[in-house]
Write a protein that holds these residues in place. Structure first.
Motif, short mmCIF file in Angstrom:
data_model
loop_
_atom_site.label_atom_id
_atom_site.label_comp_id
_atom_site.label_asym_id
_atom_site.label_seq_id
_atom_site.Cartn_x
_atom_site.Cartn_y
_atom_site.Cartn_z
N ASN A 4 17.43 25.46 23.24
CA ASN A 4 16.00 25.23 23.01
C ASN A 4 15.61 23.78 22.80
N GLU A 5 16.55 22.84 22.98
CA GLU A 5 16.18 21.45 22.67
C GLU A 5 15.10 20.94 23.61
N HIS A 6 15.05 21.47 24.84
CA HIS A 6 14.03 21.03 25.79
C HIS A 6 12.63 21.46 25.36
N GLU A 7 12.54 22.38 24.39
CA GLU A 7 11.25 22.88 23.93
C GLU A 7 10.64 22.03 22.82
N ALA A 57 18.91 13.57 15.11
CA ALA A 57 17.56 13.07 14.86
C ALA A 57 17.14 12.08 15.93
N GLU A 58 18.05 11.22 16.34
CA GLU A 58 17.72 10.24 17.37
C GLU A 58 17.38 10.93 18.69
N GLU A 59 18.14 11.98 19.02
CA GLU A 59 17.85 12.73 20.24
C GLU A 59 16.50 13.44 20.14
N ILE A 60 16.19 13.96 18.96
CA ILE A 60 14.90 14.63 18.76
C ILE A 60 13.76 13.65 19.00
N GLN A 61 13.90 12.44 18.45
CA GLN A 61 12.88 11.41 18.69
C GLN A 61 12.73 11.12 20.17
N ASP A 62 13.84 11.04 20.88
CA ASP A 62 13.79 10.76 22.32
C ASP A 62 13.12 11.91 23.07
N LEU A 63 13.43 13.15 22.68
CA LEU A 63 12.82 14.31 23.34
C LEU A 63 11.31 14.32 23.14
N LEU A 64 10.89 14.06 21.91
CA LEU A 64 9.45 14.03 21.63
C LEU A 64 8.79 12.85 22.31
N GLY A 65 9.54 11.76 22.46
CA GLY A 65 9.01 10.56 23.07
C GLY A 65 8.67 10.70 24.54
#
Length: 354
Positions: free
Chosen positions: A193-196, A233-241
């Motif tokens: 679900n990270e793409h979501e 957390a860094e990947e989450i920021q990148d995904l949202l970015g």
């Protein structure tokens, strides 16, 4: 209560035992000057979901009923916490706290304590929609509802139950009942679900909910956590970015676990809790009570203190308070997830409380 300056905690070397004498204060202070004012109370280890990052599909062996604290025992301990130990915030957790019988009545008893604590709850939301007004009337101030996806098939894959509509209804009912803020807790799983992440944030912004992404922690009952599979957390920021511009919030973080980011300049925000990659142990202000009456100074503690035996042994409130103070005085500097000697707690998250 203010912290006593006894040094800044570091995660490395956290297993060093305190040697300094404890200051003469009623507060739940530790050797690093942190003061616990936030009490997390687990009400049950049972849950009606089987989230893959928390427990196996077949569930777990639940605690026998006689081991659980009664409502009267819970209220007594919370009274000690707010009247003698300086606790100002109480959060009800599980397992799934809504499985606790007559929980609205217990919530009303908690908010009747003097001084009145701020009362919140973390829940999966199943069954909450029809009870939201009763909880608001009982004095519940805030709620966190777990939601890892807004895709029904993905929800069933993660939770092993087809309950997404129940959770969405709970969010809407919480907002309608006047609970504020209504927060969403989300865990991203690699390849699932990270793409979501952007879609979850769009959903939260549209609904007026406060979304917080939480790094997956090694607290699963299966002890199958793998660092390489954790979405950082860094990947989450990148995904949202990929869809939003995130800038650091000017609001003071204090002891809150979430790093707060303004979305597209604000005022709406998103939180990211980097429990593993950017630990916030140095500002931790939490103390934890398990459903069977054990005090834990840290989510990742490998030791705990049994208060149930004291309650049922007839000791005084002051003796219980002193035992609680001694437990927190021995709190370690940090969880050491990033150290070679880290040992995952034997109890899973469902038995500790979030």
């Amino acid at each position: 209560m203010t912290a006593v300056d006894l040094g800044i905690p570091r995660v490395p070397g956290a297993h060093t035992r305190p040697s300094a004498p404890r200051p003469d204060t009623p507060a739940l202070i530790d050797t690093f000057g942190r003061v616990a004012t936030d009490l997390r109370v687990s009400l049950t280890d049972k849950c009606n979901l089987r989230c893959s990052y928390c427990m196996p599909a077949e569930g777990l062996d639940w605690m026998p009923g006689e081991q659980l604290l009664t409502d009267d025992e819970l209220v007594r301990l919370m009274h000690i916490a707010v009247s003698m130990l300086g606790v100002t915030d109480i959060r009800l957790t599980g397992g799934e706290p809504l499985l606790r019988p007559r929980l609205e009545h217990l919530a009303a008893r908690i908010t009747a304590l003097k001084p009145r604590p701020r009362l919140s709850m973390t829940t999966n939301g199943i069954g909450f929609a029809k009870r939201a007004k009763a909880f608001a009337d009982a004095g519940l101030d805030r709620i966190n509802i777990s939601l890892d996806t807004i895709n029904r098939a993905t929800f069933e894959r993660i939770a092993r139950r087809d309950r997404l509509p129940h959770v969405l209804n709970a969010l809407a009912a919480a907002r309608e009942a006047g609970l504020d803020p209504v927060k969403i807790n989300a865990v991203l799983l690699r390849g699932i679900n990270e793409h979501e992440a952007p879609a979850l944030l769009r959903f939260a912004l549209a609904g007026g909910y406060h979304l917080r992404f939480i790094e997956q922690m090694p607290l699963d009952a299966q002890h199958g956590w793998n660092r390489s599979e954790m979405v950082t957390a860094e990947e989450i920021q990148d995904l949202l970015g990929t869809e939003f511009t995130l800038t650091p919030s000017p609001a003071k973080r204090g002891g809150a676990p979430a790093e707060r980011w303004l979305v597209d300049g604000g005022p709406q925000e998103v939180g990211i809790i980097p429990s593993v990659t950017r630990p916030f142990c140095a500002a931790c202000e939490r103390t934890r009570l398990t459903a069977d009456g054990a005090i834990r100074s840290c989510l990742f503690s490998t030791e705990e203190t049994d208060l149930r035996a004291l309650l049922r042994g007839g000791v005084s409130d002051e003796d219980i308070a002193d035992t609680w103070r001694a437990t927190m005085w021995g709190k370690l500097a940090g969880h050491e997830i990033n150290e070679a000697g880290f040992a995952q707690p034997i109890r899973p998250m469902s038995a500790i409380g979030g």
